[in-house]
Design an enzyme around this catalytic site. Structure first.
Site, short mmCIF file in Angstrom:
data_model
loop_
_atom_site.label_atom_id
_atom_site.label_comp_id
_atom_site.label_asym_id
_atom_site.label_seq_id
_atom_site.Cartn_x
_atom_site.Cartn_y
_atom_site.Cartn_z
N GLU A 18 -4.53 2.36 -4.58
CA GLU A 18 -3.07 2.41 -4.43
C GLU A 18 -2.52 1.12 -3.82
O GLU A 18 -1.40 1.09 -3.32
CB GLU A 18 -2.68 3.61 -3.54
CG GLU A 18 -3.09 3.51 -2.08
CD GLU A 18 -4.48 4.05 -1.80
OE1 GLU A 18 -4.73 4.45 -0.65
OE2 GLU A 18 -5.31 4.07 -2.73
N ASP A 68 0.85 -1.19 0.00
CA ASP A 68 0.00 0.00 0.00
C ASP A 68 0.89 1.24 0.00
O ASP A 68 1.84 1.34 0.79
CB ASP A 68 -0.91 0.01 1.23
CG ASP A 68 -1.92 1.13 1.18
OD1 ASP A 68 -3.00 0.93 0.59
OD2 ASP A 68 -1.64 2.21 1.74
N ILE A 69 0.60 2.19 -0.90
CA ILE A 69 1.38 3.43 -0.97
C ILE A 69 1.02 4.31 0.22
O ILE A 69 -0.16 4.60 0.45
CB ILE A 69 1.12 4.19 -2.28
CG1 ILE A 69 1.42 3.29 -3.49
CG2 ILE A 69 1.95 5.47 -2.34
CD1 ILE A 69 1.09 3.92 -4.83
#
Length: 414
Positions: free
Chosen positions: A338, A295-296
């Protein structure tokens, strides 16, 4: 020589006008040694349907039999041998004197249909007797004198024509396969409901048509090329060559549809649908694999500060960065938004953690063009033998949550 040239030929026989075998050369199994039958073991085949039908043909005409079980001395041979026969009459001094007949092992043809995953296949001969049925007890109903018939079980089959697929209200697909003037097969494709909901109808049609055409093409080319050439055979070869060209075009279309349905349109990596199906294939084969969820960190701030176009650029560049730094045997998918996922086969705990930490460092050090570096959090789970998919995913998701909770830009394994 003819029998040796094609290892799918079971028997080559010459049968005289009275139905008695004069010459018989055979092999017991696909690829086994060819043997000539002793004269004392030659049989009377005068009452067999393929003999009487072939004797009605004109010179140079060829009959193609049903696929049925080989019979020797009036009894079904065991182990059973599904058989397809090609026969033509021969003439001496202008008089019809008997038939030449070639028996082929038909196992590969049946397996060709049965190998379609998630689809139940009903295959019947021209009279509707089953050759193959999802209920194995109904295979070869004619040979075993079982009354079940495809036309009785599926009345809509009477509407099936010589070309194209027929669809009934229950989403069954049917096809009539014409082999010659006297021979045809009927096929019903019953797509399992769970699978049907995941696949577009157009893709299924193209896949089945390509599969069907390629199988028929391969088999009949091997048959025709093993015979002596004639105008009739050359015409048939040209027809099948046309089928091959059409199949090639269908394949291109199918690949195009396949790619579009399994790829994320923004990043061009695999999407969640492919991820789910790949995991299911690993589960069905009971393979051990590792899952990394990515996950960004603070991605919403990127969109809010620089706009969604810049956010899309980050997603594209990140996928390129991740793809370039994983093994060929691993696969990367965009899970959504994301979030990304990587599935790795044949990796122990240390290797998976090392790979994830390597990706974490590469991402942190990469220049995305902003004042602050972009970072990612990683959650890992390794499937244990016999473990269901959901618990594996849940552990990876919990590990990702823990990585976020601990301050982000880190790797956690559960």
């Amino acid at each position: 020589m003819l029998t040796k040239s094609n290892n799918t030929i079971m028997q080559f026989r010459v049968i005289d006008i009275d139905g008695k075998e004069v010459v018989r050369v055979e092999r017991k199994n696909i690829g086994s040694e060819v043997m000539s039958t002793n004269e004392s073991l030659l049989q009377d085949k005068g009452d067999r349907y393929y003999f009487t039908e072939s004797m009605k043909l004109a010179e140079r005409e060829v009959s193609i039999s049903n696929i049925d079980l080989n019979v020797e001395f009036g009894v079904i041979e065991h182990p059973i041998k599904p058989t397809l026969r090609f026969a033509t009459p021969f003439f001496l001094n202008g008089l019809k004197s008997g038939i030449v007949i070639i028996n082929f092992f038909a196992n590969d043809i049946l397996q060709h249909f049965k190998s379609l995953k998630h689809i139940d296949i009903y295959l019947a001969n021209k009279t509707g007797s089953y050759i193959s049925h999802p209920d194995g007890k109904l295979n070869f109903t004619k040979d075993y004198n079982v009354k079940s018939n495809i036309f009785n079980d599926f009345p809509f089959m009477s509407k099936v024509k010589d070309s194209g697929f027929y669809f009934d209200k229950k989403k069954l697909m049917a096809k009539k396969i014409v082999l010659s003037k006297s021979s045809c097969f009927y096929v019903i494709y019953n797509i399992q409901k769970a699978y049907l909901s995941r696949i577009h109808k157009e893709q299924i049609i193209l896949s089945l048509l390509l599969y069907l055409l390629s199988g028929i093409y391969a088999f009949f080319m091997s048959v025709l090329l093993s015979k002596y050439p004639s105008d009739k055979y050359e015409k048939r070869i040209n027809e099948i060559e046309s089928m091959k060209t059409y199949a090639s075009k269908m394949k291109s279309k199918m690949v195009e549809l396949h790619d579009s349905s399994y790829l994320d349109p923004l990043t061009s990596v695999f999407n969640r649908r492919y991820f789910d199906e790949k995991l299911m294939s690993y589960f069905e084969s009971n393979e051990i694999f590792s899952m990394i969820l990515i996950d960004i960190d603070h991605f919403k701030k990127v969109n809010d500060t620089y706009g969604h176009d810049e956010g899309d650029r980050v997603l594209i560049e990140l996928t390129q960065l991740l793809s370039a730094n994983i093994r060929e045997t691993d696969f990367l998918a965009r899970w959504g938004g994301e979030e990304f996922s990587i599935v790795l086969k044949n990796s122990d705990k240390k290797s998976v953690v090392d790979i994830a930490d390597k990706l974490r460092k590469i991402t942190e050090q990469y220049d995305f063009g902003f004042k602050k570096n972009i970072t990612c959090s990683f959650g890992i789970a390794i499937r244990e033998e016999g473990e269901e998919i959901d618990p594996v995913f849940k552990r990876a998701d919990n590990a990702l949550y823990e990585a976020k909770k601990q301050g982000r830009n880190r790797v956690v394994i559960r």
